[in-house]
Design a protein around this motif. Sequence first.
Motif, PDB file in Angstrom:
ATOM      1  N   TYR A 110      35.241 -51.366 -10.052  1.00  0.00           N
ATOM      2  CA  TYR A 110      36.477 -51.554 -10.763  1.00  0.00           C
ATOM      3  C   TYR A 110      36.152 -51.806 -12.428  1.00  0.00           C
ATOM      4  N   GLU A 111      34.419 -52.824 -12.583  1.00  0.00           N
ATOM      5  CA  GLU A 111      34.842 -52.677 -13.911  1.00  0.00           C
ATOM      6  C   GLU A 111      34.002 -51.264 -15.386  1.00  0.00           C
ATOM      7  N   TYR A 112      34.153 -50.115 -14.719  1.00  0.00           N
ATOM      8  CA  TYR A 112      34.016 -48.997 -14.549  1.00  0.00           C
ATOM      9  C   TYR A 112      34.994 -48.451 -15.062  1.00  0.00           C
ATOM     10  N   HIS A 113      34.892 -47.473 -16.186  1.00  0.00           N
ATOM     11  CA  HIS A 113      36.352 -46.817 -16.670  1.00  0.00           C
ATOM     12  C   HIS A 113      36.569 -45.040 -16.625  1.00  0.00           C
ATOM     13  N   PHE A 114      34.976 -44.895 -16.417  1.00  0.00           N
ATOM     14  CA  PHE A 114      35.515 -43.327 -16.432  1.00  0.00           C
ATOM     15  C   PHE A 114      34.262 -43.147 -15.225  1.00  0.00           C
ATOM     16  N   TRP A 115      34.587 -42.272 -14.494  1.00  0.00           N
ATOM     17  CA  TRP A 115      34.094 -41.151 -13.671  1.00  0.00           C
ATOM     18  C   TRP A 115      33.903 -39.621 -13.182  1.00  0.00           C
ATOM     19  N   GLY A 116      33.041 -39.841 -13.380  1.00  0.00           N
ATOM     20  CA  GLY A 116      32.621 -38.577 -12.222  1.00  0.00           C
ATOM     21  C   GLY A 116      33.097 -37.629 -11.153  1.00  0.00           C
ATOM     22  N   GLN A 117      32.735 -36.159 -10.855  1.00  0.00           N
ATOM     23  CA  GLN A 117      33.918 -36.444  -9.691  1.00  0.00           C
ATOM     24  C   GLN A 117      33.282 -36.643  -8.116  1.00  0.00           C
ATOM     25  N   GLY A 118      32.108 -36.702  -8.856  1.00  0.00           N
ATOM     26  CA  GLY A 118      31.389 -36.947  -7.092  1.00  0.00           C
ATOM     27  C   GLY A 118      30.139 -35.820  -6.993  1.00  0.00           C
ATOM     28  N   THR A 119      29.039 -35.489  -6.726  1.00  0.00           N
ATOM     29  CA  THR A 119      27.912 -34.790  -5.523  1.00  0.00           C
ATOM     30  C   THR A 119      28.091 -35.307  -4.057  1.00  0.00           C
ATOM     31  N   TYR A 141      20.177 -39.047 -15.222  1.00  0.00           N
ATOM     32  CA  TYR A 141      19.772 -38.070 -14.181  1.00  0.00           C
ATOM     33  C   TYR A 141      19.281 -39.449 -13.913  1.00  0.00           C
ATOM     34  N   LEU A 142      19.292 -38.997 -11.768  1.00  0.00           N
ATOM     35  CA  LEU A 142      18.977 -40.408 -10.891  1.00  0.00           C
ATOM     36  C   LEU A 142      17.925 -39.328 -10.535  1.00  0.00           C
ATOM     37  N   GLN A 143      16.840 -39.478 -10.561  1.00  0.00           N
ATOM     38  CA  GLN A 143      15.523 -38.930  -9.217  1.00  0.00           C
ATOM     39  C   GLN A 143      15.707 -39.967  -8.064  1.00  0.00           C
ATOM     40  N   MET A 144      15.531 -38.454  -7.287  1.00  0.00           N
ATOM     41  CA  MET A 144      15.907 -39.829  -5.509  1.00  0.00           C
ATOM     42  C   MET A 144      14.449 -39.309  -4.715  1.00  0.00           C
ATOM     43  N   ASN A 145      13.519 -39.847  -4.604  1.00  0.00           N
ATOM     44  CA  ASN A 145      12.366 -39.579  -3.544  1.00  0.00           C
ATOM     45  C   ASN A 145      12.421 -41.056  -2.306  1.00  0.00           C
ATOM     46  N   SER A 146      11.584 -40.018  -2.027  1.00  0.00           N
ATOM     47  CA  SER A 146      10.794 -40.312  -0.140  1.00  0.00           C
ATOM     48  C   SER A 146      12.577 -40.165   0.550  1.00  0.00           C
ATOM     49  N   LEU A 147      13.426 -39.712   0.194  1.00  0.00           N
ATOM     50  CA  LEU A 147      14.817 -39.817   0.492  1.00  0.00           C
ATOM     51  C   LEU A 147      14.782 -39.854   1.854  1.00  0.00           C
ATOM     52  N   HIS A 148      15.858 -40.689   2.502  1.00  0.00           N
ATOM     53  CA  HIS A 148      15.970 -40.987   4.255  1.00  0.00           C
ATOM     54  C   HIS A 148      17.845 -40.572   4.174  1.00  0.00           C
ATOM     55  N   PRO A 149      17.873 -40.727   5.944  1.00  0.00           N
ATOM     56  CA  PRO A 149      19.047 -40.081   5.828  1.00  0.00           C
ATOM     57  C   PRO A 149      20.003 -41.126   5.351  1.00  0.00           C
ATOM     58  N   ASP A 150      19.483 -42.390   5.722  1.00  0.00           N
ATOM     59  CA  ASP A 150      20.347 -43.771   5.543  1.00  0.00           C
ATOM     60  C   ASP A 150      21.459 -43.409   3.680  1.00  0.00           C
ATOM     61  N   ASP A 151      20.582 -42.392   3.288  1.00  0.00           N
ATOM     62  CA  ASP A 151      20.528 -42.437   2.274  1.00  0.00           C
ATOM     63  C   ASP A 151      21.900 -40.920   1.508  1.00  0.00           C
ATOM     64  N   THR A 152      22.666 -40.572   2.639  1.00  0.00           N
ATOM     65  CA  THR A 152      23.404 -39.792   2.735  1.00  0.00           C
ATOM     66  C   THR A 152      25.147 -40.095   2.220  1.00  0.00           C
ATOM     67  N   ALA A 153      25.671 -39.615   1.342  1.00  0.00           N
ATOM     68  CA  ALA A 153      26.705 -40.160   0.750  1.00  0.00           C
ATOM     69  C   ALA A 153      26.820 -38.835  -1.087  1.00  0.00           C
ATOM     70  N   VAL A 154      28.102 -39.304  -1.079  1.00  0.00           N
ATOM     71  CA  VAL A 154      28.716 -38.735  -1.793  1.00  0.00           C
ATOM     72  C   VAL A 154      28.226 -39.638  -3.255  1.00  0.00           C
ATOM     73  N   TYR A 155      27.875 -39.709  -4.787  1.00  0.00           N
ATOM     74  CA  TYR A 155      27.342 -39.980  -5.524  1.00  0.00           C
ATOM     75  C   TYR A 155      27.974 -39.591  -6.587  1.00  0.00           C
ATOM     76  N   TYR A 156      28.393 -40.497  -7.259  1.00  0.00           N
ATOM     77  CA  TYR A 156      29.602 -40.657  -8.572  1.00  0.00           C
ATOM     78  C   TYR A 156      28.522 -41.333  -9.433  1.00  0.00           C
ATOM     79  N   CYS A 157      28.708 -40.499 -10.803  1.00  0.00           N
ATOM     80  CA  CYS A 157      28.374 -40.782 -12.350  1.00  0.00           C
ATOM     81  C   CYS A 157      29.449 -41.824 -12.641  1.00  0.00           C
ATOM     82  N   ALA A 158      29.031 -43.008 -13.344  1.00  0.00           N
ATOM     83  CA  ALA A 158      30.534 -44.255 -14.129  1.00  0.00           C
ATOM     84  C   ALA A 158      30.111 -44.732 -15.433  1.00  0.00           C
TER      85      ALA A 158
END
Length: 126
Positions: free
Chosen positions: A111-120, A82-99
């Motif tokens: 490049y040192e991460y072997h597996f990636w999610g599709q992004g949200t 999980y990634l709980q994100m609070n106090s979000l601001h516009p600079d946090d706008t992005a596609v987030y990937y788990c790895a």
Amino acid sequence: VQLQACGGGSVQAGGSLRLSCLASGRTFTSYAMAWFRQAPGKERELVAHISWNGATTYYADSAKGRFTISRISGDNAKITVYLQMNSLHPDDTAVYYCAARSGSGYSDHAYEYHFWGQGTLVTVSS
């Protein structure tokens, strides 16, 4: 092997979101996990990292005090991160990937991460 990320959306500045990543198909209980993000025109950057046993976490300076990474183990070596994100601001706008990364130790190099999610996609409006 699958990393399925979800939980993104559109929120106003100051709001919160919780991202989830279900990892399956391998013994992810022994993998370190991380969330990266990539904003338009920018490089992918590490947001938060958690060790294989959850004992150690690391946050980018931009995430400290606002974001929390956690993980739980499920059946058949599946884990959810999980990634709980609070106090979000516009600079946090992005596609987030788990790895996922095998081995011990922390790394902020994608490049040192072997597996990636599709992004949200997370969009924070002012």
